[in-house]
Design a protein around this motif. Structure first.
Motif, PDB file in Angstrom:
ATOM      1  N   UNK A   2      11.553   0.092  18.304  1.00 29.32           N
ATOM      2  CA  UNK A   2      10.229  -0.197  17.751  1.00 29.32           C
ATOM      3  C   UNK A   2      10.349  -0.220  16.232  1.00 29.32           C
ATOM      4  N   UNK A   3       9.938  -1.333  15.621  1.00 30.25           N
ATOM      5  CA  UNK A   3      10.034  -1.529  14.182  1.00 30.25           C
ATOM      6  C   UNK A   3       8.686  -1.182  13.547  1.00 30.25           C
ATOM      7  N   UNK A   4       8.707  -0.261  12.596  1.00 31.21           N
ATOM      8  CA  UNK A   4       7.497   0.190  11.918  1.00 31.21           C
ATOM      9  C   UNK A   4       7.590  -0.123  10.428  1.00 31.21           C
ATOM     10  N   UNK A   5       6.435  -0.268   9.781  1.00 33.08           N
ATOM     11  CA  UNK A   5       6.422  -0.274   8.329  1.00 33.08           C
ATOM     12  C   UNK A   5       5.098   0.246   7.815  1.00 33.08           C
ATOM     13  N   UNK A   6       5.129   0.616   6.548  1.00 35.63           N
ATOM     14  CA  UNK A   6       3.938   1.126   5.885  1.00 35.63           C
ATOM     15  C   UNK A   6       4.034   0.776   4.401  1.00 35.63           C
ATOM     16  N   UNK A   7       2.904   0.426   3.818  1.00 41.15           N
ATOM     17  CA  UNK A   7       2.834   0.145   2.386  1.00 41.15           C
ATOM     18  C   UNK A   7       1.920   1.182   1.744  1.00 41.15           C
ATOM     19  N   UNK A   8       2.327   1.650   0.561  1.00 42.56           N
ATOM     20  CA  UNK A   8       1.487   2.605  -0.163  1.00 42.56           C
ATOM     21  C   UNK A   8       1.811   2.569  -1.647  1.00 42.56           C
ATOM     22  N   UNK A   9       0.862   2.992  -2.437  1.00 42.79           N
ATOM     23  CA  UNK A   9       1.029   3.066  -3.880  1.00 42.79           C
ATOM     24  C   UNK A   9       1.536   4.456  -4.233  1.00 42.79           C
ATOM     25  N   UNK A  10       2.671   4.501  -4.880  1.00 43.83           N
ATOM     26  CA  UNK A  10       3.249   5.773  -5.310  1.00 43.83           C
ATOM     27  C   UNK A  10       3.085   5.897  -6.817  1.00 43.83           C
ATOM     28  N   UNK A  11       2.463   6.992  -7.242  1.00 44.26           N
ATOM     29  CA  UNK A  11       2.259   7.261  -8.665  1.00 44.26           C
ATOM     30  C   UNK A  11       3.078   8.477  -9.059  1.00 44.26           C
ATOM     31  N   UNK A  12       3.799   8.352 -10.162  1.00 43.13           N
ATOM     32  CA  UNK A  12       4.558   9.466 -10.719  1.00 43.13           C
ATOM     33  C   UNK A  12       4.186   9.596 -12.192  1.00 43.13           C
ATOM     34  N   UNK A  13       4.790  10.546 -12.877  1.00 43.64           N
ATOM     35  CA  UNK A  13       4.545  10.722 -14.311  1.00 43.64           C
ATOM     36  C   UNK A  13       5.056   9.525 -15.112  1.00 43.64           C
ATOM     37  N   UNK A  14       6.014   8.790 -14.555  1.00 45.41           N
ATOM     38  CA  UNK A  14       6.625   7.656 -15.253  1.00 45.41           C
ATOM     39  C   UNK A  14       5.827   6.371 -15.049  1.00 45.41           C
ATOM     40  N   UNK A  15       5.275   6.177 -13.851  1.00 47.52           N
ATOM     41  CA  UNK A  15       4.536   4.950 -13.558  1.00 47.52           C
ATOM     42  C   UNK A  15       4.084   4.919 -12.115  1.00 47.52           C
ATOM     43  N   UNK A  16       3.734   3.727 -11.672  1.00 44.90           N
ATOM     44  CA  UNK A  16       3.301   3.557 -10.289  1.00 44.90           C
ATOM     45  C   UNK A  16       3.855   2.248  -9.744  1.00 44.90           C
ATOM     46  N   UNK A  17       4.032   2.209  -8.417  1.00 44.82           N
ATOM     47  CA  UNK A  17       4.583   1.020  -7.781  1.00 44.82           C
ATOM     48  C   UNK A  17       4.173   0.995  -6.314  1.00 44.82           C
ATOM     49  N   UNK A  18       4.021  -0.216  -5.796  1.00 44.08           N
ATOM     50  CA  UNK A  18       3.764  -0.394  -4.375  1.00 44.08           C
ATOM     51  C   UNK A  18       5.085  -0.215  -3.635  1.00 44.08           C
TER      52      UNK A  18
ATOM     53  N   UNK B   7      15.508   0.249  -9.517  1.00 43.46           N
ATOM     54  CA  UNK B   7      14.087   0.019  -9.584  1.00 43.46           C
ATOM     55  C   UNK B   7      13.319   1.341  -9.513  1.00 43.46           C
ATOM     56  N   UNK B   8      13.702   2.232  -8.608  1.00 41.46           N
ATOM     57  CA  UNK B   8      12.984   3.502  -8.494  1.00 41.46           C
ATOM     58  C   UNK B   8      13.088   4.294  -9.799  1.00 41.46           C
ATOM     59  N   UNK B   9      14.245   4.245 -10.429  1.00 37.63           N
ATOM     60  CA  UNK B   9      14.423   4.992 -11.673  1.00 37.63           C
ATOM     61  C   UNK B   9      13.596   4.390 -12.810  1.00 37.63           C
ATOM     62  N   UNK B  10      13.641   3.081 -12.958  1.00 44.26           N
ATOM     63  CA  UNK B  10      12.947   2.466 -14.090  1.00 44.26           C
ATOM     64  C   UNK B  10      11.438   2.451 -13.918  1.00 44.26           C
ATOM     65  N   UNK B  11      10.940   2.213 -12.711  1.00 47.33           N
ATOM     66  CA  UNK B  11       9.492   2.106 -12.506  1.00 47.33           C
ATOM     67  C   UNK B  11       8.824   3.443 -12.223  1.00 47.33           C
ATOM     68  N   UNK B  12       9.564   4.357 -11.554  1.00 51.13           N
ATOM     69  CA  UNK B  12       8.945   5.604 -11.104  1.00 51.13           C
ATOM     70  C   UNK B  12       9.636   6.862 -11.616  1.00 51.13           C
ATOM     71  N   UNK B  13      10.818   6.705 -12.194  1.00 52.10           N
ATOM     72  CA  UNK B  13      11.559   7.877 -12.657  1.00 52.10           C
ATOM     73  C   UNK B  13      12.237   8.631 -11.528  1.00 52.10           C
ATOM     74  N   UNK B  14      12.403   7.985 -10.374  1.00 55.75           N
ATOM     75  CA  UNK B  14      13.035   8.652  -9.220  1.00 55.75           C
ATOM     76  C   UNK B  14      14.517   8.310  -9.196  1.00 55.75           C
ATOM     77  N   UNK B  15      15.341   9.355  -9.186  1.00 57.13           N
ATOM     78  CA  UNK B  15      16.799   9.211  -9.124  1.00 57.13           C
ATOM     79  C   UNK B  15      17.313  10.073  -7.973  1.00 57.13           C
ATOM     80  N   UNK B  16      18.614  10.091  -7.798  1.00 55.26           N
ATOM     81  CA  UNK B  16      19.193  10.943  -6.754  1.00 55.26           C
ATOM     82  C   UNK B  16      18.881  12.417  -7.005  1.00 55.26           C
TER      83      UNK B  16
END
Length: 69
Positions: A39-55, A1-10
Motif C-alpha cells: 500500500x503506497x501512502x503519501x502526505x503533504x505538510x508545511x514544515x516551519x523551522x527557525x531557518x525557514x519553511x517548506x512544503x 535542500x533540507x539544510x538550506x531551506x530548513x536548517x535540517x542536517x544529519x
C-alpha cells in the motif's frame, strides 16, 4: 535542500522524524495505490523551522504479504 531551506542536517534530523510522526498521526494520509508491492501512502505538510519553511511530501510503502499460490 533540507539544510538550506530548513536548517535540517544529519545532526538534527530527529526534528524531521518527529514532524513526520506527528503529521502521520494527526493529519489525513492519502492512499495513492495498492499493488503487488504493498500500500503506497503519501502526505503533504508545511514544515516551519527557525531557518525557514517548506512544503514537505513524504511517501512510503507498507508491504503486504502475499499468500502462497
Amino acid at each position: 535542500m533540507f539544510a538550506s531551506k530548513l536548517g535540517i542536517t544529519l545532526k538534527n534530523a530527529e526534528m524531521l522524524k518527529q514532524a513526520l510522526k506527528q503529521v502521520a498521526i494527526n493529519e489525513d494520509v492519502v492512499v495513492q495505490k495498492n499493488n503487488e508491492y504493498g500500500i503506497h501512502y503519501n502526505i503533504k505538510f508545511l514544515l516551519k523551522t527557525e531557518v525557514g519553511e517548506s512544503l514537505i511530501l513524504a511517501a512510503w510503502i507498507v508491504q503486504v504479504k502475499l499468500s502462497p499460490d
